[in-house]
Design a protein around this motif. Structure first.
Motif, PDB file in Angstrom:
ATOM      1  N   ARG A  32      -0.126  -1.655  -2.126  1.00 59.75           N
ATOM      2  CA  ARG A  32       0.451  -1.183  -3.394  1.00 59.75           C
ATOM      3  C   ARG A  32       1.417  -0.020  -3.145  1.00 59.75           C
ATOM      4  O   ARG A  32       2.469   0.064  -3.778  1.00 59.75           O
ATOM      5  CB  ARG A  32      -0.627  -0.777  -4.394  1.00 59.75           C
ATOM      6  CG  ARG A  32       0.008  -0.463  -5.758  1.00 59.75           C
ATOM      7  CD  ARG A  32      -0.978  -0.529  -6.907  1.00 59.75           C
ATOM      8  NE  ARG A  32      -0.291  -0.489  -8.187  1.00 59.75           N
ATOM      9  CZ  ARG A  32       0.297   0.584  -8.710  1.00 59.75           C
ATOM     10  NH1 ARG A  32       0.305   1.737  -8.059  1.00 59.75           N
ATOM     11  NH2 ARG A  32       0.888   0.523  -9.897  1.00 59.75           N
ATOM     12  N   GLN A  33       1.086   0.864  -2.231  1.00 62.51           N
ATOM     13  CA  GLN A  33       1.980   1.976  -1.907  1.00 62.51           C
ATOM     14  C   GLN A  33       3.298   1.453  -1.340  1.00 62.51           C
ATOM     15  O   GLN A  33       4.372   1.922  -1.724  1.00 62.51           O
ATOM     16  CB  GLN A  33       1.320   2.943  -0.920  1.00 62.51           C
ATOM     17  CG  GLN A  33       2.174   4.153  -0.582  1.00 62.51           C
ATOM     18  CD  GLN A  33       2.540   4.987  -1.803  1.00 62.51           C
ATOM     19  OE1 GLN A  33       1.724   5.214  -2.680  1.00 62.51           O
ATOM     20  NE2 GLN A  33       3.794   5.434  -1.848  1.00 62.51           N
ATOM     21  N   GLN A  45      -4.762  -0.592  -1.187  1.00 62.21           N
ATOM     22  CA  GLN A  45      -4.102   0.664  -1.576  1.00 62.21           C
ATOM     23  C   GLN A  45      -2.787   0.839  -0.814  1.00 62.21           C
ATOM     24  O   GLN A  45      -1.769   1.224  -1.394  1.00 62.21           O
ATOM     25  CB  GLN A  45      -5.036   1.850  -1.334  1.00 62.21           C
ATOM     26  CG  GLN A  45      -4.501   3.156  -1.877  1.00 62.21           C
ATOM     27  CD  GLN A  45      -5.512   4.295  -1.750  1.00 62.21           C
ATOM     28  OE1 GLN A  45      -6.515   4.197  -1.057  1.00 62.21           O
ATOM     29  NE2 GLN A  45      -5.231   5.387  -2.430  1.00 62.21           N
ATOM     30  N   GLN A  46      -2.801   0.527   0.488  1.00 61.39           N
ATOM     31  CA  GLN A  46      -1.585   0.646   1.299  1.00 61.39           C
ATOM     32  C   GLN A  46      -0.532  -0.365   0.858  1.00 61.39           C
ATOM     33  O   GLN A  46       0.655  -0.038   0.773  1.00 61.39           O
ATOM     34  CB  GLN A  46      -1.910   0.441   2.778  1.00 61.39           C
ATOM     35  CG  GLN A  46      -0.712   0.550   3.700  1.00 61.39           C
ATOM     36  CD  GLN A  46      -0.095   1.938   3.690  1.00 61.39           C
ATOM     37  OE1 GLN A  46      -0.697   2.880   4.186  1.00 61.39           O
ATOM     38  NE2 GLN A  46       1.105   2.074   3.134  1.00 61.39           N
ATOM     39  N   HIS A  95      -5.595  -7.509  -5.341  1.00 70.27           N
ATOM     40  CA  HIS A  95      -6.817  -8.033  -4.723  1.00 70.27           C
ATOM     41  C   HIS A  95      -7.049  -9.480  -5.159  1.00 70.27           C
ATOM     42  O   HIS A  95      -7.317 -10.360  -4.335  1.00 70.27           O
ATOM     43  CB  HIS A  95      -8.025  -7.166  -5.070  1.00 70.27           C
ATOM     44  CG  HIS A  95      -9.252  -7.580  -4.333  1.00 70.27           C
ATOM     45  ND1 HIS A  95     -10.083  -8.581  -4.778  1.00 70.27           N
ATOM     46  CD2 HIS A  95      -9.768  -7.140  -3.168  1.00 70.27           C
ATOM     47  CE1 HIS A  95     -11.062  -8.749  -3.920  1.00 70.27           C
ATOM     48  NE2 HIS A  95     -10.897  -7.888  -2.930  1.00 70.27           N
ATOM     49  N   SER A 148      -1.487  -3.910 -10.434  1.00 68.62           N
ATOM     50  CA  SER A 148      -2.524  -2.925 -10.118  1.00 68.62           C
ATOM     51  C   SER A 148      -3.176  -3.324  -8.793  1.00 68.62           C
ATOM     52  O   SER A 148      -2.949  -4.432  -8.277  1.00 68.62           O
ATOM     53  CB  SER A 148      -3.580  -2.904 -11.221  1.00 68.62           C
ATOM     54  OG  SER A 148      -4.303  -4.132 -11.217  1.00 68.62           O
ATOM     55  N   GLU A 149      -3.993  -2.445  -8.270  1.00 68.35           N
ATOM     56  CA  GLU A 149      -4.739  -2.791  -7.064  1.00 68.35           C
ATOM     57  C   GLU A 149      -5.638  -3.995  -7.330  1.00 68.35           C
ATOM     58  O   GLU A 149      -5.779  -4.871  -6.474  1.00 68.35           O
ATOM     59  CB  GLU A 149      -5.543  -1.592  -6.564  1.00 68.35           C
ATOM     60  CG  GLU A 149      -4.662  -0.516  -5.964  1.00 68.35           C
ATOM     61  CD  GLU A 149      -5.432   0.667  -5.404  1.00 68.35           C
ATOM     62  OE1 GLU A 149      -6.664   0.545  -5.171  1.00 68.35           O
ATOM     63  OE2 GLU A 149      -4.809   1.730  -5.198  1.00 68.35           O
TER      64      GLU A 149
END
Length: 163
Positions: free
Chosen positions: A19-20, A16-17, A43, A38-39
């Motif tokens: 991607r941010q 998540q971090q 991954h 996407s996340e």
């Protein structure tokens, strides 16, 4: 202001971090609309079976403030791998702490440890702060090479039809 910078390999918990950071970088580069990852994509490509890309996270006192994504390429002329930096980003509020230099120095160490013949990256021609920063570290622009890209429908059509 005291700071304690540390750099570590990313883990799946960082998706998540990561991607941010990618979104923040894209906004800075005026290309937010181009982010497709996407996340789940991140991954799979960073931590899935056969993943060839790697990510490091820079933290200040345990808080993520930046990242770098890299992979190994190959030079036929050197007969050695190289390290290619795909993205480097430090949050605006954390710039000036030495995080960018620390990330680059860490990556240079990875390149040396892996017997790489070179460490390369690209920078947008309008990004004068980044260009000045890289040149202050001794990096040199490659003026004799032009970057080319094939993507999207062009890539698919060329792979299928040769045009």
């Amino acid at each position: 202001m005291s700071n304690t910078l540390s750099i570590r390999q990313s883990t799946p918990d960082d998706i998540q971090q990561i991607r941010q950071f990618i979104l923040e970088l894209a906004i800075y580069e005026k290309a937010e609309h181009e982010v497709e990852a996407s996340e789940a994509d991140l991954h799979n490509t960073l931590f899935g079976e056969g993943a060839t890309a790697h990510c490091i996270i820079c933290e200040n006192e345990g808080v993520p403030i930046g990242f770098a994504v890299y992979f190994f390429n190959y030079s036929t002329w050197q007969g050695r791998n190289g390290l290619y930096l795909e993205d480097l980003y430090v949050s605006p509020q954390s710039r000036g702490l030495g995080a960018g230099k620390a990330l680059l120095q860490h990556l240079a160490g990875i390149a040396v440890d892996n017997n790489c013949g070179r460490f390369e990256w690209s920078v947008l021609d309008w990004n004068k702060p980044a260009i000045d920063f890289y040149e202050s570290l001794g990096a040199k622009a490659k003026s004799e090479w032009l970057g080319y890209r094939m993507d999207g429908e062009t890539l698919i059509n060329f792979a299928k039809n040769g045009q």
